[in-house]
Design an enzyme around this catalytic site. Structure first.
Site, PDB file in Angstrom:
ATOM      1  N   GLU A  75     -13.451  -8.690  -6.134  1.00  0.00           N
ATOM      2  CA  GLU A  75     -11.986  -8.581  -6.431  1.00  0.00           C
ATOM      3  C   GLU A  75     -11.691 -10.215  -6.524  1.00  0.00           C
ATOM      4  O   GLU A  75     -11.552 -10.594  -5.257  1.00  0.00           O
ATOM      5  CB  GLU A  75     -11.308  -7.659  -5.650  1.00  0.00           C
ATOM      6  CG  GLU A  75      -9.843  -7.383  -6.363  1.00  0.00           C
ATOM      7  CD  GLU A  75      -9.283  -6.307  -5.553  1.00  0.00           C
ATOM      8  OE1 GLU A  75      -9.866  -5.235  -5.262  1.00  0.00           O
ATOM      9  OE2 GLU A  75      -7.949  -6.492  -5.614  1.00  0.00           O
ATOM     10  N   LYS A 255      -5.685   0.279   1.042  1.00  0.00           N
ATOM     11  CA  LYS A 255      -6.629  -0.146   0.227  1.00  0.00           C
ATOM     12  C   LYS A 255      -6.420  -1.655   0.291  1.00  0.00           C
ATOM     13  O   LYS A 255      -7.448  -2.581   0.392  1.00  0.00           O
ATOM     14  CB  LYS A 255      -6.328   0.458  -1.094  1.00  0.00           C
ATOM     15  CG  LYS A 255      -7.599  -0.065  -2.188  1.00  0.00           C
ATOM     16  CD  LYS A 255      -7.615  -1.219  -2.757  1.00  0.00           C
ATOM     17  CE  LYS A 255      -8.632  -1.464  -3.906  1.00  0.00           C
ATOM     18  NZ  LYS A 255      -8.408  -2.959  -4.560  1.00  0.00           N
ATOM     19  N   ASP A 271     -21.939  -1.274   8.091  1.00  0.00           N
ATOM     20  CA  ASP A 271     -21.810  -0.330   7.185  1.00  0.00           C
ATOM     21  C   ASP A 271     -20.518   0.085   6.832  1.00  0.00           C
ATOM     22  O   ASP A 271     -19.559   0.481   7.587  1.00  0.00           O
ATOM     23  CB  ASP A 271     -22.391   1.021   7.972  1.00  0.00           C
ATOM     24  CG  ASP A 271     -22.390   2.342   7.195  1.00  0.00           C
ATOM     25  OD1 ASP A 271     -21.670   2.341   6.067  1.00  0.00           O
ATOM     26  OD2 ASP A 271     -22.965   3.091   7.730  1.00  0.00           O
ATOM     27  N   HIS A 368      -2.185 -12.633  -9.351  1.00  0.00           N
ATOM     28  CA  HIS A 368      -3.215 -12.145  -9.666  1.00  0.00           C
ATOM     29  C   HIS A 368      -3.594 -12.459 -11.027  1.00  0.00           C
ATOM     30  O   HIS A 368      -4.941 -13.008 -11.385  1.00  0.00           O
ATOM     31  CB  HIS A 368      -3.497 -10.800  -9.751  1.00  0.00           C
ATOM     32  CG  HIS A 368      -3.404  -9.905  -8.595  1.00  0.00           C
ATOM     33  ND1 HIS A 368      -3.687  -8.568  -8.272  1.00  0.00           N
ATOM     34  CD2 HIS A 368      -3.476 -10.582  -7.077  1.00  0.00           C
ATOM     35  CE1 HIS A 368      -3.905  -8.387  -7.063  1.00  0.00           C
ATOM     36  NE2 HIS A 368      -3.783  -9.381  -6.146  1.00  0.00           N
TER      37      HIS A 368
END
Ligand code: MEV
Length: 420
Positions: A75, A255, A271, A368
């Protein structure tokens, strides 16, 4: 009879896929370029290696120490945001962290238990013997300072009983270890269970491996060109409050935190699915899914706190398999599982403040956009050298792929003209 796919040698597996899926020569060249012989034994039906970019977040101060944090992510804005958040939370000792303990839990699930209270009493009375059985299943764990620590019995509805074994796995990731000990304990307990053992397995809801990251920073550095630091801080707190009442927002809030945490977890060979599932289970611990972090104001000081289960390992598992993990541990200067937990949680808090500040001020898209334009340019085939010129031509707020392709053609045309 055709040979099962997994039994075929590499070349035949690849050729079978190429034929049945009509892969082109160019596609096969990509597969070949990324093939890593070291990975071939790691998974079943290996085809190629899917590389992800790794970068380093800077500006983070954790428990008084400046830390550079390796992150693996696709990202575009994540590392920039983490570095930005780290800078915003740099004051004094920066972000401080606590790790009360680091134990994993194995779960023996019993069904149709007729007298759960009797089973519970028996397990409690024989705790020491049960822990010995667990330790005997993996004696080297004791030599590393680990071992089974405690046992708990939870009587659940519909005749279910969960016998929970808590294990200190030392520096290891520990999943296999926990499964071995838990299965050994299940065998030992079976004669005492007036029901049936359904399964024995590690729980990823790692409530005995909680880590907390905290910060307290003056509000002034949070200011933007148009908003005072105090206003930005108030708005960050409001965003945090909203994530406590609305699960739709809480999922996105978390998130954002996991954008940072997963990227570190990946870089450190751990993991990330285990970490994800544990984090979201913890976010629901009060019966409603909520934001994992809280932000509040005390006068002109903004306080932030993030707690989540992070049962990270420093040795074993994929940490041994990928040579970059040791490099990344050295870059971050972490030398133990607990240190890794601390740095990772701190990075999650920094990631969160950067996202919230952008969201409640200029909006997320402006920051962004530049990085997204770079990614769009790459996606239409621009080489790294061509990217800046293509981005410069993409003035639209939401440029399409066609516009990016046109910009790339124009850049190449201009380059040709300049050369000519
Ligand atoms: C995007 O990957 C992450 C954010 O949506 C996080 C958030 O909304 O808090 C920006």
């Amino acid at each position: 009879m055709t040979t099962p796919f997994y039994r075929l040698p590499y070349e035949q597996r690849r050729d079978r896929l190429a034929t049945t899926r009509h892969l082109t020569g160019a596609q096969l060249a990509i597969v070949a370029r990324q093939r890593q012989s070291a990975d071939e034994e790691l998974i079943e039906n290996y085809l190629t290696t899917y590389g992800l970019p790794e970068g380093v977040a800077v500006n983070l101060r954790v428990d008084g120490r400046s830390v550079a944090v390796p992150m693996v992510t696709e990202e575009p804005s994540v590392i920039a945001a983490a570095s930005n958040g780290g800078r915003l939370l740099t004051s004094d000792r920066g972000i401080t962290t606590t790790v009360a303990r680091r134990e994993l839990m194995g779960q023996i699930v019993c069904q149709h238990v007729r007298q759960p209270a009797v089973l519970k009493a028996w397990v409690q009375a024989h705790q020491a013997a049960i822990l010995k059985v667990a330790d005997a299943a993996h004696p080297t764990l004791l030599t590393h300072g680990g071992g089974a620590r405690s046992i708990r019995v939870r009587v659940l509805p519909d005749d279910w009983v969960s016998i929970d074994l808590f294990i200190d796995v030392g520096e290891a990731m520990g999943a296999n270890l926990v499964n071995t000990l838990t299965e050994a304990v299940a065998d030992y307990l079976r004669p005492q269970i007036d029901g049936e053992v359904l399964m024995s397995i590690l729980s990823n809801y790692a409530t005995h491996s909680l880590v907390t990251a905290r910060c307290a920073v003056p509000v002034d550095p949070l200011k933007t060109a148009t908003l005072a630091g105090a206003t930005v801080a108030e708005r960050i707190c409001a965003a945090s409050d909203f994530a406590q009442v609305d699960p739709y927002r809480a999922a996105t809030h978390n998130k954002g935190i996991m954008n940072g945490i997963d990227a570190v977890v990946l870089a450190m060979g751990n993991d990330w699915r285990a970490v994800e599932s544990g984090a979201h289970a913890y976010a629901s611990r009060h019966g409603q899914y909520r934001g994992l972090s809280r932000w509040w104001l005390d006068g002109a000081i903004l306080h932030g706190e993030l707690t989540l289960p992070l049962a990270l390992g420093f040795v074993g598992g994929a940490t041994r398999v990928f040579p970059l993990v040791a490099v990344n541990q050295q870059i971050a200067q972490v030398t133990s599982a607990r240190e890794l937990m601390r740095v990772t949680a701190a990075l999650g808090l920094a990631q969160n403040v950067a996202a919230l500040r952008a969201l409640v001020t200029e909006g997320i898209q402006r920051g962004h956009m530049h990085l997204q334009l770079k990614s769009l340019a790459l996606s239409v085939g621009a080489t790294p050298a061509e990217v800046p010129a293509v981005v410069a031509r993409l003035q639209e707020r939401q440029p399409t792929t066609a516009q990016a392709q046109a910009a790339l053609r124009a850049v190449r045309q201009a380059n040709l003209t300049n050369k000519g």
